[in-house]
Design an enzyme around this catalytic site. Structure first.
Site, PDB file in Angstrom:
ATOM      1  N   LYS A 177       0.755  -1.395  -0.148  1.00 33.53           N
ATOM      2  CA  LYS A 177      -0.124  -0.001  -0.110  1.00 33.53           C
ATOM      3  C   LYS A 177       1.018   1.133   0.147  1.00 33.53           C
ATOM      4  O   LYS A 177       1.807   1.286   0.931  1.00 33.53           O
ATOM      5  CB  LYS A 177      -0.715   0.020   1.349  1.00 33.53           C
ATOM      6  CG  LYS A 177      -1.577   1.442   1.442  1.00 33.53           C
ATOM      7  CD  LYS A 177      -2.628   0.995   2.768  1.00 33.53           C
ATOM      8  CE  LYS A 177      -3.477   2.549   2.753  1.00 33.53           C
ATOM      9  NZ  LYS A 177      -4.304   2.184   3.864  1.00 33.53           N
ATOM     10  N   ARG A 187     -10.868  10.008   2.146  1.00 34.43           N
ATOM     11  CA  ARG A 187     -10.758  10.627   3.724  1.00 34.43           C
ATOM     12  C   ARG A 187     -12.029  11.587   3.864  1.00 34.43           C
ATOM     13  O   ARG A 187     -12.413  11.777   4.754  1.00 34.43           O
ATOM     14  CB  ARG A 187      -9.243  11.340   3.736  1.00 34.43           C
ATOM     15  CG  ARG A 187      -8.477  10.413   3.895  1.00 34.43           C
ATOM     16  CD  ARG A 187      -6.880  10.836   4.029  1.00 34.43           C
ATOM     17  NE  ARG A 187      -5.946   9.843   3.792  1.00 34.43           N
ATOM     18  CZ  ARG A 187      -4.758   9.931   3.461  1.00 34.43           C
ATOM     19  NH1 ARG A 187      -4.064  11.166   3.107  1.00 34.43           N
ATOM     20  NH2 ARG A 187      -3.986   8.928   3.319  1.00 34.43           N
ATOM     21  N   ARG A 200       1.970   9.854   5.758  1.00 32.41           N
ATOM     22  CA  ARG A 200       1.865   8.350   5.934  1.00 32.41           C
ATOM     23  C   ARG A 200       3.057   7.663   5.719  1.00 32.41           C
ATOM     24  O   ARG A 200       3.069   6.445   5.756  1.00 32.41           O
ATOM     25  CB  ARG A 200       0.512   7.542   5.478  1.00 32.41           C
ATOM     26  CG  ARG A 200      -0.531   8.186   6.328  1.00 32.41           C
ATOM     27  CD  ARG A 200      -1.684   7.148   6.239  1.00 32.41           C
ATOM     28  NE  ARG A 200      -2.567   7.804   7.239  1.00 32.41           N
ATOM     29  CZ  ARG A 200      -3.991   7.741   7.137  1.00 32.41           C
ATOM     30  NH1 ARG A 200      -4.608   6.920   6.170  1.00 32.41           N
ATOM     31  NH2 ARG A 200      -4.690   8.172   8.045  1.00 32.41           N
ATOM     32  N   GLU A 216       7.673  -6.856   0.784  1.00 30.83           N
ATOM     33  CA  GLU A 216       6.334  -6.746   1.917  1.00 30.83           C
ATOM     34  C   GLU A 216       5.447  -7.762   1.585  1.00 30.83           C
ATOM     35  O   GLU A 216       4.784  -8.357   2.386  1.00 30.83           O
ATOM     36  CB  GLU A 216       5.687  -5.345   1.543  1.00 30.83           C
ATOM     37  CG  GLU A 216       6.568  -4.250   2.020  1.00 30.83           C
ATOM     38  CD  GLU A 216       6.476  -4.040   3.936  1.00 30.83           C
ATOM     39  OE1 GLU A 216       5.556  -4.682   4.173  1.00 30.83           O
ATOM     40  OE2 GLU A 216       7.261  -3.306   4.337  1.00 30.83           O
ATOM     41  N   LYS A 231      -1.907  -1.539  -4.039  1.00 32.26           N
ATOM     42  CA  LYS A 231      -2.784  -0.275  -3.614  1.00 32.26           C
ATOM     43  C   LYS A 231      -2.294   0.974  -4.002  1.00 32.26           C
ATOM     44  O   LYS A 231      -1.049   0.892  -3.133  1.00 32.26           O
ATOM     45  CB  LYS A 231      -3.735  -0.423  -2.498  1.00 32.26           C
ATOM     46  CG  LYS A 231      -4.743   0.766  -2.261  1.00 32.26           C
ATOM     47  CD  LYS A 231      -5.184   0.874  -0.758  1.00 32.26           C
ATOM     48  CE  LYS A 231      -5.706   2.090  -0.527  1.00 32.26           C
ATOM     49  NZ  LYS A 231      -6.060   2.175   0.997  1.00 32.26           N
ATOM     50  N   SER A 257     -10.044   5.799  -4.613  1.00 32.91           N
ATOM     51  CA  SER A 257     -11.000   6.790  -4.380  1.00 32.91           C
ATOM     52  C   SER A 257     -10.628   7.925  -5.599  1.00 32.91           C
ATOM     53  O   SER A 257     -11.287   8.234  -6.303  1.00 32.91           O
ATOM     54  CB  SER A 257     -11.200   7.416  -3.295  1.00 32.91           C
ATOM     55  OG  SER A 257      -9.941   7.864  -2.538  1.00 32.91           O
ATOM     56  N   TYR A 296     -15.126   1.399  -6.303  1.00 36.60           N
ATOM     57  CA  TYR A 296     -16.418   1.937  -6.234  1.00 36.60           C
ATOM     58  C   TYR A 296     -17.051   2.005  -7.699  1.00 36.60           C
ATOM     59  O   TYR A 296     -18.121   2.375  -7.546  1.00 36.60           O
ATOM     60  CB  TYR A 296     -15.895   3.615  -6.037  1.00 36.60           C
ATOM     61  CG  TYR A 296     -15.098   3.721  -4.768  1.00 36.60           C
ATOM     62  CD1 TYR A 296     -15.782   3.592  -3.475  1.00 36.60           C
ATOM     63  CD2 TYR A 296     -13.947   3.726  -5.003  1.00 36.60           C
ATOM     64  CE1 TYR A 296     -14.830   3.548  -2.390  1.00 36.60           C
ATOM     65  CE2 TYR A 296     -12.789   3.956  -3.672  1.00 36.60           C
ATOM     66  CZ  TYR A 296     -13.554   3.630  -2.519  1.00 36.60           C
ATOM     67  OH  TYR A 296     -12.915   3.671  -1.279  1.00 36.60           O
TER      68      TYR A 296
END
Ligand code: PBG
Length: 307
Positions: A177, A187, A200, A216, A231, A257, A296
């Protein structure tokens, strides 16, 4: 002669459930997406089942946030309540995935507990994640999907689930990610504003790196992940392709998103054909090697694909 196919079976619909509201609330930056009430979520999921969509992933928006994000593991927390509602509504006809993180539930918006210096404390956060996993499984989640990118999260969650008798609950790890700018509309959807400008990079992947992403992914499989995810999707198709070549567990991609919002905005201006571009994007994510896609567009794509 098509080498790649997109089918409704490949789609997972992300859904938002908000505590304490009477009517669904639209999310301005995600046209067509709403924060659901308990009632509207039930009907949305039933309709999705009837369209042939096999799975949904739930995100909760709690009424109150705190420093630790306790709404995430409270048995009466909004996602646990929604999981029980949906099990009651659709039985085993739908795979119910629960996103496992605390950022929607913390007042600082980070994916973990903060230490004295305002950094996320990895190991203290693992303790919370294990409680969330068990609460979600108790409430009927088929799959728990840790999205916080803490080191060791999959092993900790697997051990906690097994210890609580939930050997059958699967783990979909958000394994690679990236710290991406494409999560902005999400958000808005979960009312998260990250303190200090929202950085982040301490726990998410650095966009220039692909070798690190593979480390990972392999690490998460080693720790017991049943499925892994890359992602975002479109800006990281190379990561999906490299992961596909390296692993043989189911591989997911999250068409996030910002990727959805860009298509909707251009389509609303009449600049592109939104349906056509959306389907091309989803097909390309499959071509890169993803087995299934969180998007979505799930409902619209299911309508276009037919059942
Ligand atoms: C964390 C989480 C995020 C998304 C899914 N899970 C946000 C983040 O890491 O900032 C983003 C999904 C999207 O943009 O559609 N709980």
């Amino acid at each position: 002669m098509a080498e790649t196919r997109l089918s409704v079976d490949d789609l997972v619909a992300p859904l938002f459930i908000r505590e304490g509201i009477e009517t669904p609330r639209p999310v301005a930056s995600l046209p067509g997406v709403v924060q659901h009430t308990r009632v509207s979520l039930r009907s949305e999921v039933t309709e999705m089942r009837d369209l042939g969509i096999p799975a949904v992933i739930l995100f909760g928006v709690p009424e109150n946030k705190d420093a630790f994000g306790s709404g995430a593991w409270n048995p009466d927390g909004i996602v646990q309540v929604a999981l029980r509602d949906l099990r009651d509504e659709v039985g085993d006809d739908m795979v119910l995935i629960a996103d496992l993180c605390v950022d929607e539930y913390t007042d600082h918006g980070h994916c973990g507990v903060l230490d004295g210096r305002g950094s996320v404390d990895n190991d203290a956060t693992l303790e919370l994640y294990t409680q969330i996993a068990v609460a979600q499984a108790d409430a009927g989640a088929t799959i728990t999907a840790p999205s916080g990118m803490m080191d060791g999260q999959v092993a900790a969650i697997r051990a906690a689930l097994d210890g609580a008798g939930h050997q059958q609950t699967a783990i979909l790890a958000y394994a690679a990610k990236y710290a991406s700018a494409l999560y902005g509309p999400f958000r808005d959807a979960v009312d998260v504003e990250i303190v200090d400008g929202g950085d982040r990079r301490g726990y998410q992947q650095d966009p220039p790196n692909v070798g690190e992403a593979l480390v990972e992914i392999l690490g998460d499989i080693d720790q017991g992940a049943d499925m892994v995810m890359v992602k975002p999707a479109l800006a990281y198709l190379d990561v999906i392709a490299k992961a596909r070549a390296a692993i043989d567990v189911p591989l997911a991609a999250y068409h996030v998103s910002g990727e959805f919002a860009m298509v909707q905005a251009a389509a609303a201006n009449g600049w592109i054909d939104g349906d056509a571009v959306g389907m091309e994007h989803l097909l390309s994510i499959r071509r890169a090697g993803a087995d299934f896609i969180l998007t979505y567009l799930a409902r619209r794509a299911a309508e276009l694909l037919g059942n």
